[in-house]
Design a protein around this motif. Structure first.
Motif, mmCIF file in Angstrom:
data_model
loop_
_atom_site.group_PDB
_atom_site.id
_atom_site.type_symbol
_atom_site.label_atom_id
_atom_site.label_comp_id
_atom_site.label_asym_id
_atom_site.label_seq_id
_atom_site.Cartn_x
_atom_site.Cartn_y
_atom_site.Cartn_z
ATOM 1 N N TYR A 94 0.840 -1.208 0.000
ATOM 2 C CA TYR A 94 0.000 0.000 0.000
ATOM 3 C C TYR A 94 0.875 1.258 0.000
ATOM 4 O O TYR A 94 0.649 2.201 -0.753
ATOM 5 C CB TYR A 94 -0.894 0.049 1.241
ATOM 6 N N MET A 95 1.857 1.255 0.886
ATOM 7 C CA MET A 95 2.693 2.462 0.994
ATOM 8 C C MET A 95 3.432 2.704 -0.324
ATOM 9 O O MET A 95 3.500 3.836 -0.807
ATOM 10 C CB MET A 95 3.717 2.313 2.131
ATOM 11 N N ALA A 96 3.976 1.639 -0.891
ATOM 12 C CA ALA A 96 4.729 1.801 -2.143
ATOM 13 C C ALA A 96 3.812 2.285 -3.266
ATOM 14 O O ALA A 96 4.201 3.105 -4.100
ATOM 15 C CB ALA A 96 5.388 0.474 -2.530
ATOM 16 N N TYR A 97 2.598 1.798 -3.276
ATOM 17 C CA TYR A 97 1.637 2.208 -4.313
ATOM 18 C C TYR A 97 1.375 3.714 -4.233
ATOM 19 O O TYR A 97 1.484 4.436 -5.220
ATOM 20 C CB TYR A 97 0.346 1.425 -4.089
ATOM 21 N N TYR A 98 1.098 4.198 -3.019
ATOM 22 C CA TYR A 98 0.743 5.621 -2.886
ATOM 23 C C TYR A 98 1.965 6.537 -2.878
ATOM 24 O O TYR A 98 1.813 7.757 -2.896
ATOM 25 C CB TYR A 98 -0.142 5.827 -1.648
ATOM 26 N N GLU A 99 3.157 5.943 -2.864
ATOM 27 C CA GLU A 99 4.366 6.761 -2.994
ATOM 28 C C GLU A 99 4.834 6.811 -4.439
ATOM 29 O O GLU A 99 5.953 7.254 -4.714
ATOM 30 C CB GLU A 99 5.493 6.177 -2.136
ATOM 31 N N ASN A 100 4.006 6.334 -5.326
ATOM 32 C CA ASN A 100 4.387 6.278 -6.731
ATOM 33 C C ASN A 100 3.862 7.523 -7.458
ATOM 34 O O ASN A 100 2.692 7.886 -7.288
ATOM 35 C CB ASN A 100 3.768 5.004 -7.335
ATOM 36 N N SER B 50 10.482 10.628 -1.925
ATOM 37 C CA SER B 50 9.095 10.258 -2.233
ATOM 38 C C SER B 50 8.598 9.163 -1.284
ATOM 39 O O SER B 50 7.394 8.991 -1.109
ATOM 40 C CB SER B 50 8.976 9.811 -3.690
ATOM 41 N N ASP B 51 9.516 8.434 -0.667
ATOM 42 C CA ASP B 51 9.073 7.384 0.270
ATOM 43 C C ASP B 51 9.130 7.864 1.720
ATOM 44 O O ASP B 51 9.348 7.073 2.638
ATOM 45 C CB ASP B 51 9.929 6.118 0.090
ATOM 46 N N TRP B 52 8.861 9.147 1.936
ATOM 47 C CA TRP B 52 8.951 9.696 3.291
ATOM 48 C C TRP B 52 7.994 9.013 4.254
ATOM 49 O O TRP B 52 8.308 8.840 5.424
ATOM 50 C CB TRP B 52 8.735 11.217 3.292
ATOM 51 N N SER B 53 6.844 8.567 3.761
ATOM 52 C CA SER B 53 5.923 7.920 4.726
ATOM 53 C C SER B 53 6.461 6.557 5.152
ATOM 54 O O SER B 53 6.298 6.170 6.304
ATOM 55 C CB SER B 53 4.503 7.713 4.208
ATOM 56 N N THR B 349 -3.640 12.611 8.487
ATOM 57 C CA THR B 349 -2.278 12.288 8.087
ATOM 58 C C THR B 349 -2.003 12.951 6.738
ATOM 59 O O THR B 349 -2.904 13.081 5.907
ATOM 60 C CB THR B 349 -2.035 10.777 7.994
ATOM 61 N N SER B 350 -0.760 13.339 6.550
ATOM 62 C CA SER B 350 -0.369 13.965 5.284
ATOM 63 C C SER B 350 -0.066 12.918 4.228
ATOM 64 O O SER B 350 0.289 13.250 3.102
ATOM 65 C CB SER B 350 0.872 14.830 5.525
ATOM 66 N N SER B 351 -0.199 11.647 4.585
ATOM 67 C CA SER B 351 0.248 10.565 3.701
ATOM 68 C C SER B 351 -0.925 9.728 3.191
ATOM 69 O O SER B 351 -1.664 9.129 3.987
ATOM 70 C CB SER B 351 1.221 9.673 4.482
#
Ligand SMILES: Cc1cc2nc3c(=O)[nH]c(=O)nc-3n(C[C@H](O)[C@H](O)[C@H](O)COP(=O)(O)OP(=O)(O)OC[C@H]3O[C@@H](n4cnc5c(N)ncnc54)[C@H](O)[C@@H]3O)c2cc1C
Lengths: 170, 540
Positions: A94-100, B50-53, B349-351
């Protein structure tokens, strides 16, 4: 499992978790499996991929070769027996998806001014307007130092440890 | 080995170490500060990736037991998550900078019910230091809150009042409860050479320094005034002479591996509510004739609620805190407990990733076909708030040393134990009900509570507040330092960090911790000659 099969397995896994929808690319289309693999190794050790394959067991074959219903059944079964590793994989995906950046574009297309790296340029927000935003409710009170008074604490019977079962499981 | 004694040795370069160094170096004193960690540069923060969260779940996690950073020391815990940062600026590298003040009654709990001590000082004693430390640190807020004593305006005006704040304000109005725009150690306009907050919402520390990170707001001035800061210098013990005075500290240079001794006329501990008691206990139980060092650990009672509204509010934008409510800040025993609590209303949350993978209440998006529709319904519609209250001291809630386990320096590993008492549990049960009231009044279509209880019923709070473990008081039998933060036992030893707080109040503590540190440092400055020779504590 060969490297090619492992790559295919990870792609199938993220596509089952994040299958895409109108305006939302699938997980594998935007390459979620690559950061997922890296995060597994970084957080769970160098043999994390081997352990993932082992944890999937017979369900790996369904993920690799099955149709969507078979893949969903395989993941459902794995989720039920291995919540820890499944949970890690789901959250990391999930995190990787929304960091794309492509998914950030999709979020924007859904009407939200969301940024991939918001710290750089921030968000445009209206300044606090004293005339408009200052509360006018007049509520609130405080006790002056010299006005603090004794309360009848003994009536609370705080020595009885009675609040053991509280919170959401109350 | 350094043989020339410094006028003042400060141990720890976090929030309070920075303020003490600034005041004392500006007075022309020779100040040396030893810090076990290093500088945290802007690029070390996750904010530019970009992977700050993901990073704030892993290498930038505020929990020392999750991030495994080389600058950390080992802390074993049986309950609380141990949140802090070890490096120049201390925990302000990762904090949220919500900046409310204590209220007058917080200093008089001994009079009010006697389950906590009175402070040896009053709100009025501290008020001018709040104002002055705010100007040094750079804060924002709106004066005129009827729920607090009058005060001068903050150095910068309030931060933007977002749509999230408007929804929350509406809910509190419906309930007829107090609310007020949040105060923050975040600047709303350019101030003191630092840029105004740009509303990015990341707020796990702030790489650009709009949120006051003390390595950017205070340390440069302290260094310019002549303070000497030695990084990668882990203090292992404070030494005491025959006359009962502290002589200095033994530390390991973590770059060379060498053990060194830094002598000093006055020693100030600023290692935080865990680091300071750990060091005193490891220094042959120094300054502990009261047996209170490490005891009475306070984190605050804490519960939370996350909820979702139909209206699109895009709460990922803007500073993390939107407003506060002091409706329940004073004791009302009709509620079944003493002390009060405050609502710290957040935005969201900002993420986007955290919306899906779980934020305040750990609600997770479903995987599979339902995922995207769930996300569309939830993202931009999410809000959260904390209830944070004044927990009662318990001597068994404490920082202690592990009798067996040692770290790589050979120092005993710190242990942390915390369990909320009956009054705290009653308060948290009440808080959860009131959180539901807020969610309902906001018209939430869904809400979830967070009680921080694990599956075995153990309260595992995110312990970002480490206070009370070397508390100040008017009685050497029940406190570690006097009203000037001076050890009752070792007259040239001062404790200026969060461990000196006698009670926790209903608020995040760092505005109070900072005001107290400023006051203590000015006292040391103004009495340096006497303090650098005396063998007795000056005053109760
Ligand atoms: C995630 C998080 C969020 C927070 N949010 C808020 C908030 O919104 N509002 C608020 O008011 N407060 C907040 N806080 C709390 C705030 O950061 C602390 O109250 C404040 O930093 C305490 O200051 P201090 O000087 O006591 O300790 P710290 O700032 O923690 O500094 C202690 C320093 O001492 C050093 N040290 C310790 N032992 C040794 C040793 N033996 N040798 C050398 N150096 C040593 C450490 O490395 C560290 O740098 C938050 C904290 C965290 C972790």
């Amino acid at each position: 499992m060969t490297a090619t099969e492992t790559a295919k397995l990870l792609a199938a896994l993220v596509d089952t978790l994040l299958p895409g929808d109108t305006g939302w690319p699938t997980g594998a289309t935007v390459g979620v499996q690559a950061p997922l693999a890296a995060r597994l190794v970084q957080e769970r050790g160098e043999d994390a991929l081997d352990r993932l394959v082992a944890a999937l067991g017979d369900d790996a074959a369904a993920l690799l070769n099955g149709d969507e219903a078979a893949r969903v059944a395989a993941l459902t079964a794995w989720e039920a027996r291995d919540q820890d590793l499944f949970g890690f994989v789901r959250d990391a995906a999930y995190m990787a998806y929304y960091e794309n950046p492509v998914i950030v574009q999709a979020i924007n297309e859904h009407g939200h001014p969301y940024r991939l790296v918001p710290h750089v340029a921030g968000y445009k927000l209206a300044r606090f307007d004293l005339a408009r935003d200052t509360p006018r409710h007049g509520r609130g009170a405080w006790i002056r130092t010299e006005a603090v008074q004794r309360v009848a604490v003994e009536t609370l019977h705080l020595d009885d440890e009675r609040t053991q079962n509280w919170g959401r499981k109350q | 080995m350094s043989t020339t004694p410094a006028d003042v040795l400060i141990i720890g370069a976090g929030a309070t170490g920075a303020l003490a160094a600034l005041v004392l170096a500006r007075a022309g004193l020779d100040v040396v500060c030893l810090e076990q960690g290093g500088w945290v540069e802007a690029g070390d923060h996750p904010h530019y990736s970009s992977d700050w969260s993901w990073q704030r779940k892993t290498r930038w996690n505020a929990d020392v037991n999750k991030r495994h950073h080389v600058d950390d020391y080992a802390v074993r815990t049986d309950a609380s998550h141990v949140l802090m940062w070890n490096g120049v600026g201390g925990s302000t590298n990762v904090y949220g900078a919500i900046w409310p003040r204590y209220r007058p009654s917080d200093f008089r709990k001994g009079d009010e019910h006697g389950l906590q001590p009175n402070w040896p000082i009053s709100y009025e004693d501290l008020a001018p230091y709040y104002d002055r430390s705010d100007r040094l640190i750079g804060t924002s807020g709106l004066s005129g809150d009827p729920g607090m004593p009058p005060r001068p305006p903050s150095p910068t005006g309030p931060l933007p009042f977002t749509d999230a704040a408007r929804v929350l304000a509406g809910a509190f109005d419906t309930l007829g409860w107090h609310w007020w725009p949040a105060e923050a150690a975040v600047i709303s306009e350019d101030y003191d050479g630092r840029p105004a907050c740009n509303g990015c919402g990341v707020c796990s520390g702030c790489a650009r320094g709009s949120m006051s990170k003390y390595s950017l707001s205070i340390w440069p001035k302290a260094l310019a005034a002549g303070a000497r800061l030695r990084i990668q210098a882990r203090v292992l013990r404070v030494e005491k002479g025959r006359d009962g005075r502290a002589t200095g500290a033994v530390f390991r240079d973590r770059v060379t591996g060498a053990m060194e001794f830094q002598p000093a006329r006055i020693v100030i501990l600023a290692g935080n509510g865990v680091g300071t008691p750990r060091l005193l206990l490891a220094s042959d139980n120094l300054a502990n004739s009261s047996d209170q060092v490490g005891r009475n650990l306070l984190h605050h009672t804490l519960t939370a609620c996350e909820f979702w509204v139909d209206r699109k509010i895009d709460g990922h934008m803007g500073y993390v805190a939107s407003m506060i409510s002091r409706e329940f800040a004073e004791t009302d025993i009709a509620r079944g407990f003493v002390n009060g609590f405050q609502f710290n209303c957040l935005t969201s949350t900002s993420s986007a990733g955290e919306i899906a993978a779980g934020w305040l209440a750990d609600v997770k998006a479903p995987w599979g076909r339902g995922h995207h529709a769930w996300f569309e319904r939830r993202f931009g519609h999410n809000l959260g708030l904390f209830a944070i209250g004044d927990d009662l001291p318990n001597p068994e809630n404490r920082v202690s040393l592990d009798p067996e386990q040692r770290d790589e320096e050979g120092a005993p590993v710190a242990r942390l134990h915390y369990r909320p008492g009956e009054n705290d549990r009653r308060m948290m049960a009440f808080q959860l009900d009131r959180l539901v009231d807020v969610a309902k009044a906001a018209g939430a279509y869904d809400y979830r509570l967070q009680d921080y209880l694990d599956e075995n019923g153990v309260y595992r709070t995110p312990a970002w507040h480490m206070i009370g473990t070397c508390r100040m008081g008017g009685d050497p039998e029940t406190s570690v330092v006097n009203k000037w933060h001076q050890s009752w036992d070792v007259p040239n030893l001062f404790i200026v960090d969060g461990s000196a707080l006698a009670t926790g109040g209903v608020v995040n503590p760092t505005s109070t911790i900072s005001a107290l540190a400023l006051r203590a440092a000015e006292h040391i400055r103004d009495n340096f000659r006497e303090l650098s020779a005396t063998t007795r504590p000056r005053a109760a």
